[in-house]
Enzyme design. Structure first.
Site, PDB file in Angstrom:
ATOM      1  N   ARG A   1      -3.838   3.924  -1.479  1.00 24.39           N
ATOM      2  CA  ARG A   1      -4.169   2.990  -2.447  1.00 24.39           C
ATOM      3  C   ARG A   1      -3.658   1.529  -1.994  1.00 24.39           C
ATOM      4  NH1 ARG A   1      -1.882   5.332  -8.173  1.00 24.39           N
ATOM      5  NH2 ARG A   1      -2.435   7.571  -7.806  1.00 24.39           N
TER       6      ARG A   1
ATOM      7  N   HIS B   1       0.888  -1.171   0.010  1.00 22.37           N
ATOM      8  CA  HIS B   1      -0.255  -0.087   0.073  1.00 22.37           C
ATOM      9  C   HIS B   1       0.848   1.195  -0.001  1.00 22.37           C
ATOM     10  CE1 HIS B   1       0.399   1.663   4.136  1.00 22.37           C
ATOM     11  NE2 HIS B   1       0.739   0.315   4.543  1.00 22.37           N
ATOM     12  N   CYS B   2       0.274   2.324  -0.472  1.00 23.05           N
ATOM     13  CA  CYS B   2       0.907   3.599  -0.433  1.00 23.05           C
ATOM     14  C   CYS B   2       0.056   4.480   0.336  1.00 23.05           C
ATOM     15  CB  CYS B   2       1.315   4.199  -1.627  1.00 23.05           C
ATOM     16  SG  CYS B   2      -0.367   4.370  -2.936  1.00 23.05           S
ATOM     17  N   MET B   3       0.263   5.915   0.100  1.00 26.15           N
ATOM     18  CA  MET B   3      -0.554   6.940   0.932  1.00 26.15           C
ATOM     19  C   MET B   3      -2.149   6.548   0.783  1.00 26.15           C
ATOM     20  SD  MET B   3       1.155   9.112   2.558  1.00 26.15           S
ATOM     21  CE  MET B   3      -0.125  10.029   2.957  1.00 26.15           C
TER      22      MET B   3
END
Length: 510
Positions: A33, A29-31
């Protein structure tokens, strides 16, 4: 429902719709998504996923990405990982069933959704060039660092506020250490991630990059001058780690297996380290200095015009995939100056998008389907998550995307003007924008002045985007086509739970 139960319920709702545990090959995961590697893309039920209440949109790139928003994604991901592990231990999850057929009453919004999906597919095809794939890999190196940049940036802002007020003087040195520790060693993390991304041994990439921040390099002379710890920064670390990967791969091919465990890591660190010390640190240091000097010159001399161009072009850069080239530039400026003066200007693109969406809302009073999408997506847009508005509303409509860029241009020009007048507005981290950027603001004239200028830029972006879209965002034919009564079916509203419409599409990375 408890927060943990809510997050687990979201994860449980997503899993069967992506083909079950057996179809998931990787999870990250990123910020904003949840990024999934999938074995079989055809098993994914896109429309049903978009109807999950917590899902803001989806996008298919190098991974399948489900937009959940900041905060939520970090809580849902561990629950999703646990469910995948449990599913693999038991049996493969059944293939997802098809979602409910789209109701004719929501046809107008569905048309926008289809157009947005087609544009996404076309953009993906165009973005699959060697340059853009390379930039995507660079972004993959820096994106995992964003949470630490944000946390340390907020602590740095808090510490600065306490120092200025003269409060808690016994605590501020500790806060300064917390805020600065990560930045002092960021080169090591960049080296680690770079080696991992380019197929090398991550720890060897980190080991070579650690040379850059080691205090002992101050005793070494290269190109007729003493080196400085940190010289070259993240750019030097990136180059050193890439070199280490190539040296390591060469060693793996030629070193006998019996000696590999001894010879390969030794040669990798030795060769890459020598090149880093006697070449890369100096070259990368010159490049990093040039980046900082150019950014200062650009905004000091062409502030309003430069801000206008940067704010207006950022959304098209996102569509082309070229915005990823800015990530190491932002990081370099933060490392050098403590903040990046470019991010607040680029964040104005999101303000223009919000203003444009508000204008679409008022220009289509009879289309409840699109208006519901906008109402659901606007709060996220105000917090800097503008993805659903782009592919769900402005881009498929055409003109509103252009007028949103106009709003971003005016907002960027406003902030650029103040930079030209000597009031720098910067961000101590990358990632957030919109209202979420306020805790990360920094500048050269105090937090109050910096926040006031940034808030003024947002207001200008909102207003310019709204006016440009309201008066120039619709042709007569487009207005006649979409300004019709389109009340969404009760089943659709129930499925979405109100917070997001099924037409809130995938991100553009703003």
């Amino acid at each position: 429902m408890a927060t943990e139960d809510k997050n687990r319920a979201t994860a449980a709702a997503i899993l069967p719709l992506v083909g079950g545990a057996a179809n998931v090959s990787s999870i990250a995961h990123c910020m904003t998504r949840l990024r999934l590697g999938l074995h079989d893309r055809s098993l994914v039920d896109d429309e049903a996923l978009k109807a999950v209440p917590a899902v803001m949109g989806v996008v298919e790139d190098d991974t399948y990405q489900i937009v959940l928003g900041p905060g939520t994604v970090a809580r849902v991901t561990p629950e999703f990982e646990q469910l995948v592990e449990e599913g693999r231990a038991a049996a493969p999850a059944p293939a997802p069933t098809s979602g409910p057929a789209p109701d004719p009453a929501s046809a107008s919004a569905d048309e926008l959704a289809a157009q947005g999906a087609a544009m996404k597919a076309a953009r993906k095809a165009k973005n699959a060039t060697p340059l853009k794939l390379f930039l995507r890999r660079i972004a993959n190196i820096f994106v995992p660092l964003i949470p630490a940049l944000i946390g340390c940036g907020i602590i740095a802002g808090l510490n600065g506020l306490l120092v200025n007020l003269g409060w808690l003087t016994s605590v501020t040195p500790a806060l300064a250490a917390m805020a600065s520790g990560f930045m002092a060693l960021i080169a090591v993390f960049v080296g680690y991630n770079t080696a991992k991304e380019f197929g090398g041994t991550p720890i060897l990439g980190g080991a070579v990059a650690a040379i850059i921040v080691f205090p002992g390099v101050a005793n070494i002379e290269a190109f007729g001058q003493k080196l400085s710890p940190g010289q070259g920064g993240v750019l030097g670390a990136l180059g050193a780690a890439v070199l280490a990967v190539y040296v390591e791969k060469w060693c793996r091919r030629w070193v006998p297996e019996a000696l590999d465990v001894l010879v390969t890591p030794t040669l990798t660190v030795l060769v890459s380290g020598l090149v880093t010390i006697f070449g890369l640190m100096y070259v990368a240091g010159e490049v990093s200095t040039a980046i900082g000097t150019f950014a200062d010159w650009l905004l000091s001399n062409g502030g309003a015009g430069a801000g206008f161009v940067l704010g207006g072009l950022f959304l098209p850069l996102v569509m082309l995939g070229l915005h990823q080239a800015l990530i190491p530039i932002h990081t370099t400026l933060i490392e050098q100056q403590g903040y990046t003066v470019l991010l607040p200007i680029l964040a104005m693109a999101g303000a223009g998008q919000v203003g444009a969406a508000a204008a679409v809302y008022f220009r289509l009073p009879r289309n409840e389907s699109i208006r519901r999408t906008i109402k659901s997506a606007l709060p996220a847009g105000l917090l800097g998550v503008g993805e659903p508005l782009i592919y769900g509303v402005s881009l498929p409509l055409g003109r509103p995307f252009i007028t949103a860029c106009v709003g971003g241009a005016f907002g960027g020009g406003f902030i650029g003007l103040f930079n030209q007048l000597g009031d720098k507005v910067g961000s101590t981290a990358i990632g957030p924008s919109g209202w979420a950027l306020f805790p990360l603001l920094d500048g050269n004239h105090g937090l109050g002045t910096t926040a006031a200028i940034y808030a003024g830029g947002l207001l200008v972006g909102y207003l310019a985007g709204f006016l440009a879209t309201y008066f120039f965002g619709f042709s007569k034919d487009l207005l006649a086509e979409f300004n019709v009564s389109q009340e969404p079916a009760e089943s659709t509203v129930a499925a979405t739970g109100g917070p997001m419409s099924p037409t809130t599409k995938e991100p553009a990375g703003v």
